[in-house]
Each structure stands twice: as C-alpha cells, then as structure tokens.
Design a protein around this motif. Sequence first.
Motif, PDB file in Angstrom:
ATOM      1  N   GLY A   1      13.997  29.617  -6.251  1.00 42.12           N
ATOM      2  CA  GLY A   1      14.609  29.920  -4.949  1.00 42.12           C
ATOM      3  C   GLY A   1      15.154  28.652  -4.312  1.00 42.12           C
ATOM      4  N   PRO A   2      15.578  28.749  -3.036  1.00 40.79           N
ATOM      5  CA  PRO A   2      16.255  27.621  -2.389  1.00 40.79           C
ATOM      6  C   PRO A   2      15.443  26.326  -2.342  1.00 40.79           C
ATOM      7  CG  PRO A   2      16.613  29.618  -1.122  1.00 40.79           C
ATOM      8  CD  PRO A   2      15.631  29.972  -2.205  1.00 40.79           C
ATOM      9  N   SER A   3      14.124  26.401  -2.101  1.00 39.00           N
ATOM     10  CA  SER A   3      13.344  25.157  -2.039  1.00 39.00           C
ATOM     11  C   SER A   3      13.370  24.454  -3.392  1.00 39.00           C
ATOM     12  CB  SER A   3      11.876  25.411  -1.658  1.00 39.00           C
ATOM     13  OG  SER A   3      11.781  25.938  -0.366  1.00 39.00           O
ATOM     14  N   ALA A   4      13.112  25.215  -4.463  1.00 39.55           N
ATOM     15  CA  ALA A   4      13.092  24.616  -5.803  1.00 39.55           C
ATOM     16  C   ALA A   4      14.450  23.974  -6.095  1.00 39.55           C
ATOM     17  CB  ALA A   4      12.765  25.679  -6.846  1.00 39.55           C
ATOM     18  N   ASP A   5      15.542  24.648  -5.686  1.00 41.66           N
ATOM     19  CA  ASP A   5      16.884  24.108  -5.957  1.00 41.66           C
ATOM     20  C   ASP A   5      17.130  22.814  -5.194  1.00 41.66           C
ATOM     21  OD1 ASP A   5      17.300  26.268  -7.552  1.00 41.66           O
ATOM     22  OD2 ASP A   5      18.488  27.405  -6.093  1.00 41.66           O
ATOM     23  N   ALA A   6      16.469  22.675  -4.028  1.00 37.29           N
ATOM     24  CA  ALA A   6      16.761  21.510  -3.169  1.00 37.29           C
ATOM     25  C   ALA A   6      15.839  20.318  -3.438  1.00 37.29           C
ATOM     26  CB  ALA A   6      16.631  21.929  -1.695  1.00 37.29           C
ATOM     27  N   LEU A   7      14.784  20.491  -4.216  1.00 31.22           N
ATOM     28  CA  LEU A   7      13.832  19.381  -4.391  1.00 31.22           C
ATOM     29  C   LEU A   7      14.506  18.203  -5.091  1.00 31.22           C
ATOM     30  CD1 LEU A   7      10.471  21.028  -5.582  1.00 31.22           C
ATOM     31  CD2 LEU A   7      10.997  20.015  -3.365  1.00 31.22           C
ATOM     32  N   PRO A   8      14.230  16.984  -4.618  1.00 26.96           N
ATOM     33  CA  PRO A   8      14.801  15.822  -5.291  1.00 26.96           C
ATOM     34  C   PRO A   8      14.252  15.696  -6.717  1.00 26.96           C
ATOM     35  CG  PRO A   8      13.455  15.164  -3.382  1.00 26.96           C
ATOM     36  CD  PRO A   8      13.364  16.643  -3.496  1.00 26.96           C
ATOM     37  N   ALA A   9      15.046  15.070  -7.591  1.00 21.74           N
ATOM     38  CA  ALA A   9      14.574  14.868  -8.970  1.00 21.74           C
ATOM     39  C   ALA A   9      13.405  13.884  -8.959  1.00 21.74           C
ATOM     40  CB  ALA A   9      15.725  14.320  -9.811  1.00 21.74           C
ATOM     41  N   GLY A  10      12.547  14.030  -9.931  1.00 23.12           N
ATOM     42  CA  GLY A  10      11.512  13.010 -10.137  1.00 23.12           C
ATOM     43  C   GLY A  10      10.252  13.191  -9.315  1.00 23.12           C
ATOM     44  N   VAL A  11      10.157  14.276  -8.521  1.00 23.74           N
ATOM     45  CA  VAL A  11       8.917  14.465  -7.763  1.00 23.74           C
ATOM     46  C   VAL A  11       7.860  15.096  -8.681  1.00 23.74           C
ATOM     47  CG1 VAL A  11      10.010  14.748  -5.507  1.00 23.74           C
ATOM     48  CG2 VAL A  11       9.570  16.759  -6.900  1.00 23.74           C
ATOM     49  N   SER A  12       6.601  14.793  -8.437  1.00 28.49           N
ATOM     50  CA  SER A  12       5.508  15.429  -9.194  1.00 28.49           C
ATOM     51  C   SER A  12       5.132  16.711  -8.485  1.00 28.49           C
ATOM     52  CB  SER A  12       4.269  14.533  -9.226  1.00 28.49           C
ATOM     53  OG  SER A  12       4.592  13.311  -9.791  1.00 28.49           O
ATOM     54  N   ARG A  13       5.052  17.794  -9.228  1.00 29.80           N
ATOM     55  CA  ARG A  13       4.771  19.097  -8.596  1.00 29.80           C
ATOM     56  C   ARG A  13       3.359  19.558  -8.972  1.00 29.80           C
ATOM     57  NH1 ARG A  13       9.645  22.825 -10.177  1.00 29.80           N
ATOM     58  NH2 ARG A  13       9.147  22.101 -12.256  1.00 29.80           N
ATOM     59  N   VAL A  14       2.576  19.875  -7.960  1.00 26.66           N
ATOM     60  CA  VAL A  14       1.224  20.372  -8.228  1.00 26.66           C
ATOM     61  C   VAL A  14       1.207  21.878  -7.983  1.00 26.66           C
ATOM     62  CG1 VAL A  14       0.049  18.201  -7.695  1.00 26.66           C
ATOM     63  CG2 VAL A  14       0.399  19.864  -5.875  1.00 26.66           C
ATOM     64  N   ARG A  15       0.495  22.596  -8.857  1.00 28.38           N
ATOM     65  CA  ARG A  15       0.493  24.056  -8.736  1.00 28.38           C
ATOM     66  C   ARG A  15      -0.907  24.523  -8.361  1.00 28.38           C
ATOM     67  NH1 ARG A  15       3.720  25.814 -13.430  1.00 28.38           N
ATOM     68  NH2 ARG A  15       1.782  25.956 -14.586  1.00 28.38           N
ATOM     69  N   ARG A  16      -0.935  25.534  -7.520  1.00 30.75           N
ATOM     70  CA  ARG A  16      -2.224  26.055  -7.074  1.00 30.75           C
ATOM     71  C   ARG A  16      -2.867  26.918  -8.158  1.00 30.75           C
ATOM     72  NH1 ARG A  16      -3.187  25.718  -1.625  1.00 30.75           N
ATOM     73  NH2 ARG A  16      -1.429  25.002  -0.374  1.00 30.75           N
ATOM     74  N   GLN A  17      -4.191  26.975  -8.082  1.00 33.93           N
ATOM     75  CA  GLN A  17      -4.942  27.800  -9.030  1.00 33.93           C
ATOM     76  C   GLN A  17      -4.478  29.262  -8.953  1.00 33.93           C
ATOM     77  OE1 GLN A  17      -8.772  29.072  -7.858  1.00 33.93           O
ATOM     78  NE2 GLN A  17      -9.679  28.891  -9.911  1.00 33.93           N
ATOM     79  N   TRP A  18      -4.176  29.749  -7.731  1.00 35.11           N
ATOM     80  CA  TRP A  18      -3.751  31.147  -7.555  1.00 35.11           C
ATOM     81  C   TRP A  18      -2.531  31.456  -8.428  1.00 35.11           C
ATOM     82  CZ3 TRP A  18      -6.044  35.140  -5.008  1.00 35.11           C
ATOM     83  CH2 TRP A  18      -5.286  36.298  -4.819  1.00 35.11           C
ATOM     84  N   ASP A  19      -1.574  30.556  -8.415  1.00 32.56           N
ATOM     85  CA  ASP A  19      -0.359  30.780  -9.209  1.00 32.56           C
ATOM     86  C   ASP A  19      -0.667  30.674 -10.702  1.00 32.56           C
ATOM     87  OD1 ASP A  19       0.978  31.064  -6.818  1.00 32.56           O
ATOM     88  OD2 ASP A  19       1.632  28.974  -6.752  1.00 32.56           O
ATOM     89  N   ASP A  20      -1.522  29.720 -11.069  1.00 33.11           N
ATOM     90  CA  ASP A  20      -1.885  29.585 -12.484  1.00 33.11           C
ATOM     91  C   ASP A  20      -2.621  30.821 -12.993  1.00 33.11           C
ATOM     92  OD1 ASP A  20      -0.760  27.170 -13.163  1.00 33.11           O
ATOM     93  OD2 ASP A  20      -2.470  26.001 -12.455  1.00 33.11           O
ATOM     94  N   LEU A  21      -3.383  31.458 -12.112  1.00 31.17           N
ATOM     95  CA  LEU A  21      -4.135  32.643 -12.536  1.00 31.17           C
ATOM     96  C   LEU A  21      -3.260  33.892 -12.563  1.00 31.17           C
ATOM     97  CD1 LEU A  21      -7.462  32.168 -10.492  1.00 31.17           C
ATOM     98  CD2 LEU A  21      -7.201  32.004 -12.974  1.00 31.17           C
ATOM     99  N   THR A  22      -2.313  33.982 -11.630  1.00 30.27           N
ATOM    100  CA  THR A  22      -1.555  35.241 -11.506  1.00 30.27           C
ATOM    101  C   THR A  22      -0.266  35.264 -12.340  1.00 30.27           C
ATOM    102  OG1 THR A  22      -0.548  34.402  -9.455  1.00 30.27           O
ATOM    103  CG2 THR A  22      -2.455  35.866  -9.221  1.00 30.27           C
ATOM    104  N   TRP A  23       0.445  34.172 -12.409  1.00 28.80           N
ATOM    105  CA  TRP A  23       1.758  34.219 -13.059  1.00 28.80           C
ATOM    106  C   TRP A  23       1.716  34.648 -14.523  1.00 28.80           C
ATOM    107  CZ3 TRP A  23       4.517  29.319 -10.617  1.00 28.80           C
ATOM    108  CH2 TRP A  23       4.679  29.571  -9.246  1.00 28.80           C
ATOM    109  N   PRO A  24       0.715  34.210 -15.308  1.00 35.97           N
ATOM    110  CA  PRO A  24       0.700  34.688 -16.708  1.00 35.97           C
ATOM    111  C   PRO A  24       0.557  36.201 -16.815  1.00 35.97           C
ATOM    112  CG  PRO A  24      -0.772  32.810 -16.428  1.00 35.97           C
ATOM    113  CD  PRO A  24      -0.343  33.227 -15.049  1.00 35.97           C
ATOM    114  N   ARG A  25       0.119  36.874 -15.720  1.00 33.30           N
ATOM    115  CA  ARG A  25      -0.027  38.337 -15.733  1.00 33.30           C
ATOM    116  C   ARG A  25       1.233  39.016 -15.221  1.00 33.30           C
ATOM    117  NH1 ARG A  25      -4.619  39.800 -18.411  1.00 33.30           N
ATOM    118  NH2 ARG A  25      -6.164  38.171 -18.127  1.00 33.30           N
ATOM    119  N   ALA A  26       2.287  38.269 -15.015  1.00 38.31           N
ATOM    120  CA  ALA A  26       3.484  38.822 -14.372  1.00 38.31           C
ATOM    121  C   ALA A  26       4.690  38.793 -15.300  1.00 38.31           C
ATOM    122  CB  ALA A  26       3.782  38.025 -13.102  1.00 38.31           C
TER     123      ALA A  26
END
Length: 380
Positions: free
Chosen positions: A334-359
Amino acid sequence: MNRDFVTTRSAGLERLAEMVPGCGLDYAARRNLDTGPLGEATTTGLSPYLRRRLLLEQEVVAAALAKHGAGKATKFVEEVFWRSYFKGFLETHPGIWTNYLDLVAQAKDASGTSSGGRRAYEAAVAGRTGIDGFDDWSRELVETGWLHNHVRMWFASIWIFTLGLPWALGADFFLRHLVDGDPASNTLSWRWVAGLHTRGKPYAARAENIRRYTDGRYSPTGLNENPIALQEDEYEPAITPGGVGECPTGEVALLLHLDDLHPESLPLGSARVVRLGGLVAHAPDATERVRRADEDAMADGLARAAAYFDCPATRVDAGWAGTLPVVTAWAPVGPSADALPAGVSRVRRQWDDLTWPRATRGYFQMKTAIPAILDKALQP
Ligand SMILES: Cc1cc2nc3c(=O)[nH]c(=O)nc-3n(C[C@H](O)[C@H](O)[C@H](O)COP(=O)(O)OP(=O)(O)OC[C@H]3O[C@@H](n4cnc5c(N)ncnc54)[C@H](O)[C@@H]3O)c2cc1C
C-alpha cells in the motif's frame, strides 16, 4: 453509531472500553443490522484505529475474550481475523494492488471519454441513480466517511452488477472517502463481491435482505439479484513476504508510518531509539477528512513515541536519512510501503508472522488456525 472518530490511541481505547460489553452474543446477533448514521451501533467502529494500528489486533481480541469467553466472542474474533486474512492475502499477492491501481487509472480515462460511462459514474457517486438505499449510502459515505459493513456489501454489489460500473472505480470511491480506508480490506472486499476473490461466487444484493436488515427503511427495486461473477486472468500464485533482517543494535532512528502507530510495542530487540520521524503517505486522492484523520493519528503516534523513547520526533519525507540506521515497522502492501525510503530495516510483528502464512488461499485456512494463533499471540 458515533462516527466522530478522533484518531488517537486514547480515543481508540475509550471506544474499545465502550464497545467490548457488546462483543459477545449481541454482536453475533446484531452485526448485520444497519441502523443508519444516527442509529444505535451494531458493530464497534474500531476499524479506523485497527487500520492505523493505534489499537493492536491482539489487544482488541484479548479484550473481547476476557469479557465474554471464547464461545460467546467467536463471531467478533473471527471478524477481526478477516482483517488479518486480507492483509496477509494482499501481502502474498502484491500484484493485485498494482493491478487495481492500473485499473483505476484505465477506468478514469475510459469514463472521461465515454459520456455514458461518465454520467453513470457521476450519478452513482453523487447519489442520483434513483435506486432506493444506494443513493442515501453514497451521500452517507461522502458526508460521514463511513458505511456499515452490510451496506458496503450491498453498495458494491449494486455498483458492479446493477449499475454495471467498473469494480475498481467503486473501490477507489471507497478508499478516498472511508476513514478506515485500507488497501487490503477494501480492494479484496470489492473483489470478493465481484466474484474475483472466491472465484465464480459473486455477492448478490437482494431487495428482501436490504428491507430486512435496514428494518424496512429501504426497499429497492430493479436490482440484479442473479449476478454472474466477473472474470479475469488468474493472478500469480502466492509468494512469501520478504524476510525481515536482524534489527540493528545500538542507537537507531525509528520511522513511523500510518500502518503501525503503536511504536511502544514494536519488537526492537536491543536497539536504542534516539530519533523519531513520521512519514505520512495518504491513500491516493484521499479526502480532506481522511487526511486529517491520518495527520491526527501520526501526531498522536509521534507524541507517544517521543515520550516513551525520550527523544525528539519530527514529521519527515521519503528522503529522510542521516548517520543512524533507520528502523521501521513492516509496512504491508500500500501507500506507506511504496513511500518508505530505501535501505531501512523493517521489523515485523509476531501477529503478522503468525497470520500471514494462513492467508494464501481462502479464509477457512485462517479460521481453523485461530485457536493455535491465539495460543501463541496472547501469551503473557
Ligand atoms: C466493499 C467493502 C469494502 C470494505 N473496505 C474496508 C476498508 O477500506 N477498511 C476496513 O477496515 N474494512 C473494510 N471493509 C470491511 C468491513 O466493512 C469493515 O472492517 C467494518 O465495517 C468496520 O466496522 P467495525 O469496526 O464496526 O467492524 P466490527 O464488526 O466491529 O469488527 C471489528 C473489526 O474487525 C475487522 N473486520 C470486521 N469485518 C471485517 C471484514 N468483513 N473484512 C475485514 N475486516 C473486518 C475490522 O478491523 C473491524 O474494525 C470493507 C468491506 C466491504 C464489503
């Protein structure tokens, strides 16, 4: 429902406290009922907060479970998981978002050249189609930035199958106006209504259903109640979202964006936040109301973060850089992901790690995993 959404975490917590007593069997019984803009709430109105992560999915689910227990809160919990399902589905099928943006651009060009198409579109967004209910909902969306879920379903079905308008233009109308406008839930819900998500199974808005769930306020005629699903080429098979690297250690700058405004709970390891930036990327052509809601939410996120990490915070643009490593919460497609500067480190929440593989396929795959996901996600 009170639609005066103040997009701060404290207002979200207040709404949660007010709504949680109704998230048990009452919610299951009444959630499909639309009482209109001035009527009593039949759903929680938490989506403007969840969409920006001013409230976290797990705290909303935990509050409902604590109040009602797993049996009585089931329906509500499953609805919250629809949000995670759609986010995970778009994340694993990112081409659907770019395809949607292309379709909006194409449809806007086409309706600019065909006067019939343009007139039909303009009548729909101005609430001048003559279809009972639909016209009020169109104005309600523009005037309040909100529609009940069942109304969203009826509206999208009438837009696509009775008015014959392009689904992507309807999704764009919603995304520009909804205060909870969300790339995943919105795009994929429109596709679901069109019969493109659950392939071959469109959603039909039926006059009898509308009469019943609006308590007789609306009784439209002439609806296409036997729609044929839209068709398109199969999209690419699901991909695994990119892995997260190690979060840098030592001093870092933390970049906030509109998809995650609860920096206090980000998994930052031993990193020490000494600088904060807030990057606002609105939905394309978002209305003034939506922009204000985004700005207020960001101001609230930055103020809380500045107090929590005890460091300076400023609004920044996509060119934000400096000598420190920059860390940010994972921004879904979405728009935020498109606007993020290159080279930033992205941390992902446990909630997303648990749910996205089921989607990666249908919702059933997610629904059956809810108990196992909650076992892990709600551990103290
Ligand atoms: C055509 C269409 C477009 C939509 N566009 C959006 C959108 O842009 N943003 C958005 O957040 N939701 C969207 N939805 C889903 C749903 O309508 C809203 O999440 C819901 O109406 C929000 O109201 P609430 O907070 O009172 O929900 P409640 O019923 O109180 O549910 C609690 C939370 O669960 C989640 N949720 C509930 N139902 C759904 C659902 N069907 N799909 C996904 N999440 C759900 C939301 O985060 C919601 O806040 C759309 C649905 C349709 C049919």
